[in-house]
Structure formats: structure tokens, C-alpha cells
Design a protein around this motif. Structure first.
Motif, short mmCIF file in Angstrom:
data_model
loop_
_atom_site.label_atom_id
_atom_site.label_comp_id
_atom_site.label_asym_id
_atom_site.label_seq_id
_atom_site.Cartn_x
_atom_site.Cartn_y
_atom_site.Cartn_z
N ALA A 331 0.85 -1.19 0.00
CA ALA A 331 0.00 0.00 0.00
C ALA A 331 0.88 1.24 0.00
O ALA A 331 1.77 1.36 0.85
CB ALA A 331 -0.92 0.00 1.22
N ILE A 332 0.65 2.12 -0.96
CA ILE A 332 1.43 3.36 -1.08
C ILE A 332 0.46 4.53 -0.94
O ILE A 332 -0.47 4.69 -1.74
CB ILE A 332 2.16 3.46 -2.43
CG1 ILE A 332 3.08 2.25 -2.62
CG2 ILE A 332 2.97 4.75 -2.50
CD1 ILE A 332 2.49 1.17 -3.50
N ALA A 333 0.63 5.34 0.10
CA ALA A 333 -0.21 6.51 0.30
C ALA A 333 0.04 7.53 -0.80
O ALA A 333 1.18 7.74 -1.24
CB ALA A 333 0.06 7.13 1.66
N VAL A 374 -7.53 1.07 -5.42
CA VAL A 374 -7.32 2.11 -4.42
C VAL A 374 -8.11 1.72 -3.18
O VAL A 374 -9.27 1.31 -3.28
CB VAL A 374 -7.81 3.49 -4.93
CG1 VAL A 374 -7.65 4.54 -3.83
CG2 VAL A 374 -7.05 3.89 -6.19
N ALA A 375 -7.49 1.81 -2.02
CA ALA A 375 -8.15 1.51 -0.75
C ALA A 375 -7.94 2.69 0.19
O ALA A 375 -7.07 3.55 -0.03
CB ALA A 375 -7.61 0.22 -0.13
N TYR A 376 -8.73 2.70 1.27
CA TYR A 376 -8.69 3.80 2.23
C TYR A 376 -8.50 3.25 3.63
O TYR A 376 -8.97 2.15 3.95
CB TYR A 376 -9.99 4.61 2.18
CG TYR A 376 -10.23 5.32 0.88
CD1 TYR A 376 -9.92 6.67 0.74
CD2 TYR A 376 -10.77 4.66 -0.21
CE1 TYR A 376 -10.14 7.34 -0.45
CE2 TYR A 376 -11.00 5.32 -1.41
CZ TYR A 376 -10.68 6.66 -1.52
OH TYR A 376 -10.91 7.32 -2.71
N PRO A 382 -6.14 7.82 1.11
CA PRO A 382 -6.13 6.86 0.00
C PRO A 382 -4.77 6.20 -0.17
O PRO A 382 -3.72 6.83 0.03
CB PRO A 382 -6.47 7.72 -1.22
CG PRO A 382 -5.97 9.08 -0.86
CD PRO A 382 -6.11 9.23 0.63
N TYR A 383 -4.81 4.93 -0.57
CA TYR A 383 -3.60 4.15 -0.84
C TYR A 383 -3.75 3.43 -2.18
O TYR A 383 -4.82 2.88 -2.48
CB TYR A 383 -3.37 3.09 0.24
CG TYR A 383 -2.99 3.63 1.59
CD1 TYR A 383 -1.66 3.68 2.00
CD2 TYR A 383 -3.97 4.07 2.48
CE1 TYR A 383 -1.31 4.17 3.26
CE2 TYR A 383 -3.63 4.56 3.73
CZ TYR A 383 -2.30 4.61 4.12
OH TYR A 383 -1.97 5.10 5.36
#
Length: 395
Positions: A331-333, A374-376, A382-383
């Protein structure tokens, strides 16, 4: 180099250290930046080459007489690559038969910008949202929309013509008002194992900001994918700034495309949307695959970070974090307002870009991790989420 009756064709080498300067010099000789028939030089320096395009110059025994862009056009059953030669002549008309002979054995269709005269026949569009081919009367609105969205010289209008034969030429209207467009080119290969397969480079799209809640970008991309599948093309390809959240939501959560490569400083350009280095993800959409065809219908995903067991978070905002080896997910912000951040605090934007460039360069790529959604987290951060590439991408 080939010489015949004083016409010489020189195929330029993009590996030349002076490549960018060579293109700039040629474009100045062709009348840049005031010649509306010229494609943007940053496109020629980067994407045009990666999609299999070739820059060729024509000379007599004394001087430059023409510049051509060999656009991918088709692939014959025996694997022969065919091209459209988009020709710019300086001060004299070059005979077609002489050009064909000079370029032999490369099979080319010669095309000059003035040849692009045929568009969809004039007809009223229905009320509501409509997607379809452009009419000649649409061209001024396309150019105006491009300037409004991208703040730069538009792509030449003739590229939307039947004669040029772009892979995709679409407009979107709402109640007969033009509010979006999409232009795509043919390309040779987009996947590591199929360099001689014809694909589509989905090059430039714009949607009127006043209509961005209508889902027009999604509709345009889906129309492009359906047309590709109908003619046997299985791969669509484009580039995107990895820090632009709206684009990430479109590409990954709605279309179910994947980011398969990363290039730092992809475009040699600085403008309103690129106040710092213009790095790019290489996006691949396989709309016939199990994963990719979900993007042809409505119902975009919005996963939570807690849905991903074992996920490795690789940064705290613009600061990197240590990561374990071989996590099941990464996961990359990314910023939620990248365009605004660049104008508000360029130093901070530069730090974000430098940090994420290093992360993407280390982790993202074929046989490594691909970005797919994309996830939160609970705070709404967001990531970009990646997982190892594998058969799930192709099935």
C-alpha cells in the motif's frame, strides 16, 4: 540511410543523448509552437517511441526537405509491421512514389495533415449522454476543451479524421453539447510476451469539469474497449500520473486496469498539471480477462485497508517506511489533492514525488507487484494497492 534520386531517409535514433534537443530543433524548423499541424513534442519524445513509432527525416543532397512520423497502423499475418507516414514537408511537395521507394521495404500509407477531411456525417445527437465519432463541426470545441483541461496546444484536429485512421476517435455530448473526447493510436505490442500484437495506445482524453459527475471518462474508455474487442484487439494501454487520485479511481476501481510499469520523469514537460517531475504509471487494461472485464460494467470497488491481511504500508505521507520481504499486498499513500498540492506547496510536492518515485521504482513492474486498486484507511487516506503479478491478470 537510403539514397535514391537525391532523396535520403534518415531514421532517428532515440538513444542519441541529444534526442530531446533534436526533436525540439526539428519542431522549430516546422514552425513550432505556432504550427497547429504538429503533435506535442513531449508525445513524440516519449509515448510515440514506446508504442512503436519512428521519426524519419527526408533530405535532398543539400538540406532537410521533410519530417515524418511513422505511426503503427497494422500487422500483416506474416508479422510485417505496417505504418502511416504522417508527413510534414518544408517547402516543396515530395512525390509519393519517391517516398515509397526511399522507405522500401517498410510498407507505409502516406498521409499529410491536409488529407484529413472526412469525419462522421452531420447529424443531430440525442438528448442526454451520447458517445460516438466526431463530426467536422466538433473540431473547434475539441480544441477549446483540450486547452481548458490541459492548458497547452491541442493535438492536431486531423488526427480525428477517417483518412488518418486513429485507433479511437470519440466524443461525448450531453444534450448535443460537446463535453468530452478520447483519441487513441494503434501500437505494436503492450505485453512482454506479445511484441508483435496490435494494441491501442489510449493517448489523450478530456472531460469538461462541469460534467465530471456524469461518468463520461468511464463511458469513453468503455466505448473504446468495446470497439477494441469487436476488432480482435485485447489490450489497451496508456500512461497516468500515479499521484492523481481521480485517475487512480477511474483506472483501477472502475475500469479494473492495472499499473504494470513505472517510469520516473516520463514526460520532459512542466505545466499547470506537472509542477514537478512528470512521472507516470504504464497502465494496461485487458477487458477480455476475468479481472479486466469487470470494468466494462458499473459497480466500482471501494475497499478498505483492513480488507487486506498482511498488507505492507510503504510510506507515511511523503516519508518512506521499512517493509518486510514479499508481503501479499503493498500500500502506497498518495495525496488526495495532488494538483492543488503542487500549486500550494511545491517543496512538499517535490518530496512526495521523490519518495513515491523511489517506492514505485523498487516495487512496481512485471514479475514484481502491479497496482490494481485504491483503498482507504479509517481516516480516509487513499492508498494505491499492489499485489504480485500472476495468472490472475490473464485468466
Amino acid at each position: 540511410m537510403k539514397l535514391l534520386m537525391r532523396l535520403i531517409a534518415r531514421f532517428l535514433n532515440p538513444a542519441d543523448p541529444a534526442w530531446h534537443g533534436i526533436i525540439d530543433q526539428l519542431w522549430q524548423q516546422l514552425g513550432a509552437p505556432h504550427n497547429p499541424e504538429l503533435l506535442p513534442p513531449h508525445f513524440v519524445k516519449s509515448t510515440f517511441l514506446r508504442m512503436g513509432g519512428i521519426v524519419v527525416t527526408f533530405h535532398d543532397d543539400r538540406r532537410l526537405v521533410g519530417v515524418g512520423l511513422l505511426f503503427p497502423r497494422a500487422i500483416q499475418p506474416d508479422g510485417t509491421r505496417m505504418y502511416t507516414l504522417r508527413l510534414h514537408e518544408l517547402d516543396q511537395n515530395l512525390p509519393d512514389d519517391l517516398i515509397q521507394t526511399t522507405l522500401h521495404p517498410i510498407p507505409v500509407t502516406i498521409y499529410r495533415p491536409r488529407d484529413g477531411i472526412t469525419f462522421a456525417p452531420p447529424a443531430p445527437r440525442p438528448t442526454g449522454i451520447w458517445i460516438g465519432p466526431p463530426q467536422a463541426d466538433d473540431l473547434p470545441a475539441i480544441a477549446a476543451l483540450y486547452r481548458a483541461v490541459w492548458n497547452s496546444q491541442p493535438y492536431p484536429a486531423d488526427l480525428f479524421s477517417t483518412e488518418f485512421g486513429a485507433a479511437t476517435a470519440l466524443v461525448a455530448t450531453v444534450d448535443n453539447r460537446l463535453v468530452g473526447f478520447l483519441l487513441g493510436f494503434w501500437r505494436f505490442g503492450a505485453l512482454p510476451d506479445t511484441p508483435d500484437e496490435l494494441a491501442i495506445e489510449s493517448q489523450v482524453m478530456a472531460v469538461d469539469p462541469a460534467y465530471r459527475t456524469y461518468g463520461l471518462a468511464t463511458r469513453l474508455k468503455r466505448a473504446q474497449a468495446h470497439a477494441a474487442l469487436a476488432c480482435g484487439v485485447r489490450c489497451l494501454h496508456w500512461t497516468v500520473d500515479p499521484l492523481q487520485l481521480p485517475n487512480a479511481l477511474l483506472n483501477f476501481n472502475r475500469l479494473h486496469a492495472i499499473a504494470t510499469e513505472f517510469v520516473s520523469g516520463y514526460y520532459p514537460v512542466f505545466n499547470a498539471l506537472n509542477q514537478v517531475s512528470a512521472s507516470r504509471f504504464i497502465i494496461t487494461w485487458l477487458p477480455a480477462s476475468t479481472h479486466g472485464r469487470v470494468g466494462l460494467v458499473d459497480g466500482g470497488e471501494r475497499p478498505a485497508l483492513t480488507d487486506l491481511p498482511g498488507v505492507a504500508i510503504l510510506n507515511d505521507g511523503p516519508h518512506p517506511r521499512p517493509a518486510p520481504a514479499h508481503p501479499p499486498f503493498i500500500a502506497i499513500a498518495i495525496p488526495s489533492d495532488w494538483s492543488a498540492l503542487q500549486h500550494r506547496d511545491r517543496a512538499l510536492a517535490h518530496t512526495w514525488r521523490t519518495t513515491t518515485d523511489a517506492i514505485f521504482g523498487e516495487w512496481v513492474g512485471w514479475e514484481r507487484y502491479v497496482i490494481y486498486t485504491v483503498a482507504y484507511d479509517a481516516s480516509g487516506q487513499p492508498y494505491l494497492i499492489g499485489k504480485p503479478d500472476g495468472s490472475w491478470m490473464w485468466e
